[in-house]
Each structure stands twice: as structure tokens, then as C-alpha cells.
Motif scaffolding. Structure first.
Motif, PDB file in Angstrom:
ATOM      1  N   VAL A 185     -23.558   6.912 -14.839  1.00  0.00           N
ATOM      2  CA  VAL A 185     -22.809   6.671 -13.605  1.00  0.00           C
ATOM      3  C   VAL A 185     -22.487   5.186 -13.490  1.00  0.00           C
ATOM      4  O   VAL A 185     -23.348   4.384 -13.133  1.00  0.00           O
ATOM      5  CB  VAL A 185     -23.599   7.139 -12.373  1.00  0.00           C
ATOM      6  N   PRO A 186     -21.254   4.789 -13.796  1.00  0.00           N
ATOM      7  CA  PRO A 186     -20.866   3.398 -13.597  1.00  0.00           C
ATOM      8  C   PRO A 186     -20.572   3.137 -12.121  1.00  0.00           C
ATOM      9  O   PRO A 186     -20.334   4.064 -11.343  1.00  0.00           O
ATOM     10  CB  PRO A 186     -19.575   3.256 -14.416  1.00  0.00           C
ATOM     11  N   ALA A 187     -20.551   1.876 -11.739  1.00  0.00           N
ATOM     12  CA  ALA A 187     -20.076   1.502 -10.412  1.00  0.00           C
ATOM     13  C   ALA A 187     -18.548   1.522 -10.411  1.00  0.00           C
ATOM     14  O   ALA A 187     -17.915   1.967 -11.379  1.00  0.00           O
ATOM     15  CB  ALA A 187     -20.587   0.107 -10.054  1.00  0.00           C
ATOM     16  N   TYR A 188     -17.956   1.036  -9.341  1.00  0.00           N
ATOM     17  CA  TYR A 188     -16.527   0.758  -9.332  1.00  0.00           C
ATOM     18  C   TYR A 188     -16.254  -0.176 -10.506  1.00  0.00           C
ATOM     19  O   TYR A 188     -16.792  -1.272 -10.594  1.00  0.00           O
ATOM     20  CB  TYR A 188     -16.134   0.097  -8.006  1.00  0.00           C
ATOM     21  N   THR A 189     -15.450   0.298 -11.455  1.00  0.00           N
ATOM     22  CA  THR A 189     -15.210  -0.430 -12.690  1.00  0.00           C
ATOM     23  C   THR A 189     -13.726  -0.727 -12.819  1.00  0.00           C
ATOM     24  O   THR A 189     -12.898   0.184 -12.717  1.00  0.00           O
ATOM     25  CB  THR A 189     -15.685   0.393 -13.907  1.00  0.00           C
ATOM     26  N   GLU A 190     -13.394  -1.968 -13.051  1.00  0.00           N
ATOM     27  CA  GLU A 190     -11.990  -2.354 -13.060  1.00  0.00           C
ATOM     28  C   GLU A 190     -11.337  -2.072 -14.404  1.00  0.00           C
ATOM     29  O   GLU A 190     -11.579  -2.751 -15.397  1.00  0.00           O
ATOM     30  CB  GLU A 190     -11.855  -3.819 -12.640  1.00  0.00           C
ATOM     31  N   SER A 203      -8.795  -4.127  -0.233  1.00  0.00           N
ATOM     32  CA  SER A 203      -9.474  -2.932  -0.741  1.00  0.00           C
ATOM     33  C   SER A 203     -10.548  -3.313  -1.757  1.00  0.00           C
ATOM     34  O   SER A 203     -11.660  -2.769  -1.745  1.00  0.00           O
ATOM     35  CB  SER A 203      -8.466  -1.980  -1.398  1.00  0.00           C
ATOM     36  N   ARG A 204     -10.216  -4.247  -2.623  1.00  0.00           N
ATOM     37  CA  ARG A 204     -11.173  -4.684  -3.635  1.00  0.00           C
ATOM     38  C   ARG A 204     -12.389  -5.338  -2.988  1.00  0.00           C
ATOM     39  O   ARG A 204     -13.535  -5.066  -3.357  1.00  0.00           O
ATOM     40  CB  ARG A 204     -10.514  -5.654  -4.609  1.00  0.00           C
ATOM     41  N   LYS A 205     -12.154  -6.194  -2.009  1.00  0.00           N
ATOM     42  CA  LYS A 205     -13.254  -6.874  -1.318  1.00  0.00           C
ATOM     43  C   LYS A 205     -14.180  -5.870  -0.649  1.00  0.00           C
ATOM     44  O   LYS A 205     -15.408  -6.004  -0.689  1.00  0.00           O
ATOM     45  CB  LYS A 205     -12.697  -7.847  -0.289  1.00  0.00           C
ATOM     46  N   ALA A 206     -13.592  -4.840  -0.055  1.00  0.00           N
ATOM     47  CA  ALA A 206     -14.390  -3.834   0.648  1.00  0.00           C
ATOM     48  C   ALA A 206     -15.306  -3.068  -0.300  1.00  0.00           C
ATOM     49  O   ALA A 206     -16.489  -2.867  -0.005  1.00  0.00           O
ATOM     50  CB  ALA A 206     -13.473  -2.866   1.388  1.00  0.00           C
ATOM     51  N   ILE A 207     -14.784  -2.665  -1.461  1.00  0.00           N
ATOM     52  CA  ILE A 207     -15.608  -1.865  -2.363  1.00  0.00           C
ATOM     53  C   ILE A 207     -16.615  -2.727  -3.111  1.00  0.00           C
ATOM     54  O   ILE A 207     -17.774  -2.332  -3.296  1.00  0.00           O
ATOM     55  CB  ILE A 207     -14.725  -1.038  -3.341  1.00  0.00           C
ATOM     56  N   VAL A 208     -16.228  -3.932  -3.517  1.00  0.00           N
ATOM     57  CA  VAL A 208     -17.178  -4.821  -4.192  1.00  0.00           C
ATOM     58  C   VAL A 208     -18.287  -5.227  -3.227  1.00  0.00           C
ATOM     59  O   VAL A 208     -19.450  -5.400  -3.628  1.00  0.00           O
ATOM     60  CB  VAL A 208     -16.462  -6.051  -4.775  1.00  0.00           C
ATOM     61  N   GLY A 209     -17.957  -5.317  -1.940  1.00  0.00           N
ATOM     62  CA  GLY A 209     -18.956  -5.658  -0.933  1.00  0.00           C
ATOM     63  C   GLY A 209     -20.042  -4.611  -0.779  1.00  0.00           C
ATOM     64  O   GLY A 209     -21.094  -4.894  -0.187  1.00  0.00           O
ATOM     65  N   ARG A 210     -19.822  -3.421  -1.312  1.00  0.00           N
ATOM     66  CA  ARG A 210     -20.829  -2.360  -1.250  1.00  0.00           C
ATOM     67  C   ARG A 210     -21.680  -2.295  -2.519  1.00  0.00           C
ATOM     68  O   ARG A 210     -22.487  -1.378  -2.680  1.00  0.00           O
ATOM     69  CB  ARG A 210     -20.146  -1.009  -0.989  1.00  0.00           C
ATOM     70  N   ILE A 211     -21.488  -3.255  -3.411  1.00  0.00           N
ATOM     71  CA  ILE A 211     -22.281  -3.326  -4.637  1.00  0.00           C
ATOM     72  C   ILE A 211     -23.305  -4.445  -4.492  1.00  0.00           C
ATOM     73  O   ILE A 211     -22.932  -5.625  -4.423  1.00  0.00           O
ATOM     74  CB  ILE A 211     -21.375  -3.589  -5.866  1.00  0.00           C
ATOM     75  N   PRO A 212     -24.591  -4.139  -4.422  1.00  0.00           N
ATOM     76  CA  PRO A 212     -25.605  -5.168  -4.188  1.00  0.00           C
ATOM     77  C   PRO A 212     -25.562  -6.349  -5.154  1.00  0.00           C
ATOM     78  O   PRO A 212     -25.855  -7.479  -4.756  1.00  0.00           O
ATOM     79  CB  PRO A 212     -26.919  -4.395  -4.302  1.00  0.00           C
ATOM     80  N   LEU A 213     -25.215  -6.128  -6.419  1.00  0.00           N
ATOM     81  CA  LEU A 213     -25.154  -7.248  -7.357  1.00  0.00           C
ATOM     82  C   LEU A 213     -23.912  -8.116  -7.159  1.00  0.00           C
ATOM     83  O   LEU A 213     -23.762  -9.146  -7.821  1.00  0.00           O
ATOM     84  CB  LEU A 213     -25.228  -6.756  -8.799  1.00  0.00           C
ATOM     85  N   GLY A 214     -23.026  -7.704  -6.265  1.00  0.00           N
ATOM     86  CA  GLY A 214     -21.965  -8.583  -5.806  1.00  0.00           C
ATOM     87  C   GLY A 214     -20.745  -8.739  -6.679  1.00  0.00           C
ATOM     88  O   GLY A 214     -19.968  -9.680  -6.505  1.00  0.00           O
ATOM     89  N   ARG A 215     -20.530  -7.836  -7.609  1.00  0.00           N
ATOM     90  CA  ARG A 215     -19.321  -7.904  -8.436  1.00  0.00           C
ATOM     91  C   ARG A 215     -18.897  -6.509  -8.861  1.00  0.00           C
ATOM     92  O   ARG A 215     -19.690  -5.556  -8.814  1.00  0.00           O
ATOM     93  CB  ARG A 215     -19.560  -8.774  -9.677  1.00  0.00           C
ATOM     94  N   ALA A 216     -17.644  -6.419  -9.284  1.00  0.00           N
ATOM     95  CA  ALA A 216     -17.159  -5.162  -9.841  1.00  0.00           C
ATOM     96  C   ALA A 216     -17.754  -4.948 -11.221  1.00  0.00           C
ATOM     97  O   ALA A 216     -18.145  -5.895 -11.908  1.00  0.00           O
ATOM     98  CB  ALA A 216     -15.634  -5.192  -9.937  1.00  0.00           C
TER      99      ALA A 216
END
Length: 251
Positions: A185-190, A203-216
Motif C-alpha cells: 500500500v503506497p501513499a499518495y504517489t506522484e 489539492s496537493r497541499k491538502a493530501i500531502v498534509g495528511r501524510i505524517p512524514l510530510g511529503r508525497a
């Protein structure tokens, strides 16, 4: 010597994105790699970039005849895989929606490619591997199939949840045949799959903001776990889900 020396791996959707990164890493680890994609040009380009240890195969995972023929041709050519990564899929931005607003055609197309296509890949992988004494099958999942991350993408989220369940069912059914099945299961992956999000700063800021490690995520983030599951180091792992998502699904 690489971790996958002596193995032959087939990766669907490997003309681009996560699939291409995984195929290239597998090749660096010593595997022969089948670049399976419905886009013949993309498959040939990836195979050409890898070199003589790669073989391009045109495969439309939503069409059983295409999948069956590809596996048969590979077997006849001495390229029968003992590792299969079922990675190909679609996410129909601008069409997928909340359930009450979702068009049936969009649902059917998404399920047909993502879930039915994964099933067909797994079905023919199992048939091939049983005759070889076993193998490793790896499915690409998504946080949308685990939590509320995909509230606006009913079809995509449902297809990924189905993939997670499919992996466990097949793992249980064929453990005695020495066939292992796991899900990554990958995270949001660009990648090109999500340009609708990556090209929209809000949109990108919103979804990356839900990743604890802080990046896509990047396609390279999942290479290591894929290598582990494909290799003999992962020989006791089956029916499991491996999240490589920057902590996205722990919240």
C-alpha cells in the motif's frame, strides 16, 4: 549478486510510474523482467531502457484473452514468471465521485480494470506458478481501500478494497502450492496517474498534509518492499498488507 538473481518477474503497468520504477529495480537486483503494459510503445521504451534482461509484452489486464495469451507466449519463449506484480490500474479523475453521484459506466470501467483486471492477472499467474512449483504475487493497494481517504472516489476506493481482500483469499487458497500473495500500500504517489492533484497546489497541499512524514510518495519509495516480497527473504510472508505510506493509514 542481487536479491532477485535467477528470477523472472512480470510487472503490469510497467510502462510508466510505479510499475516502471519497480521493474527497473528488479532488473538491477538481477531479475529478468517482463514489461507488461497495454501501451506497446511504453512497454518497448521501458524494456529498451533496461536492456537485454527485459522483455516487452502487450497486455490489457481487463481482457482475459489478452492476459491468457501473454502468459502463454511468455511460457513458450522461456519467460514464464515466478514473480508477478499486479500493479496496473486507473483512477478516473473528474468522473469517479461519491456514490449517489457516480455514473454506472465509470463504476464498471474502474472495477473492470482495477479489480477484475487484477483478478485476471492473479488467475493466470497462479496457473503458471503452480506448474513451476510456486512463486510470489504482489498486488498494489491503496489507502483509499483502508480508510476514508477516498471519499470522493467511490469506484477507485472500492476496487482497491477488493484487491486487498482478493490477496488474502488467494494467499489462503494457494499457500500449499508455495504461492505467496501480498499487498503493498503506497501513499499518495506522484505519477502521471495523479496529475490532476499534483498540478493543483491546493489539492496537493491538502493530501500531502495528511501524510505524517510530510511529503508525497515517489515510485522509488515502494521498490524496497517489492524486492523483499519478491525475493527469498520474503519466503515466510503471505496474505499480508505492507503499508509504505509515510504513516498515512496510521491516523
Amino acid at each position: 549478486m542481487g536479491a532477485l538473481q535467477g528470477k523472472t518477474a512480470l510487472v503490469t503497468g510497467s510502462g510508466t510510474g510505479i510499475g516502471r520504477a519497480v521493474a527497473e529495480r528488479f532488473a538491477r537486483e538481477g531479475a529478468r523482467v517482463v514489461i507488461a503494459d497495454r501501451d506497446a510503445g511504453a512497454a518497448e521504451a521501458t524494456a529498451g531502457a533496461i536492456g537485454e534482461t527485459a522483455h516487452a509484452a502487450v497486455m490489457d489486464i481487463s481482457d482475459e484473452e489478452s492476459v491468457s495469451s501473454a502468459f502463454a507466449s511468455l511460457e513458450a519463449a522461456g519467460w514464464a514468471p515466478d514473480v508477478v506484480v499486479a500493479n496496473a490500474g486507473v483512477q478516473l479523475f473528474g468522473q469517479d465521485a461519491k456514490a449517489a453521484d457516480l455514473d454506472l459506466e465509470v463504476w464498471n470501467r474502474t472495477i473492470g480494470i482495477n479489480l477484475t483486471g487484477t483478478f485476471l492477472t492473479v488467475k493466470h499467474a497462479v496457473r503458471s506458478m503452480r506448474s513451476q512449483g510456486g512463486g510470489s504475487i504482489i498486488l498494489t493497494g491503496s489507502p483509499t481501500g483502508l480508510n476514508g481517504e477516498g471519499a470522493e472516489f467511490t469506484a477507485y476506493s472500492a476496487s482497491k478494497a477488493g484487491i486487498h481482500g482478493l490477496a488474502r483469499t488467494v494467499a489462503a487458497a494457494y499457500a500449499s502450492d508455495n504461492i505467496r500473495v501480498n499487498t503493498v500500500v503506497p501513499a499518495y504517489t506522484e505519477t502521471t496517474l495523479v496529475t490532476t492533484i499534483s498540478s493543483d497546489p491546493e489539492s496537493r497541499k491538502a493530501i500531502v498534509g495528511r501524510i505524517p512524514l510530510g511529503r508525497a510518495g515517489t515510485p522509488h519509495d515502494v521498490e524496497g518492499i517489492m524486492v523483499f516480497l519478491a525475493s527469498d527473504d520474503g519466503a515466510f510472508a503471505t496474505g499480508s498488507l505492507f503499508a509504505v505510506d509515510g504513516g498515512m493509514t496510521m491516523l
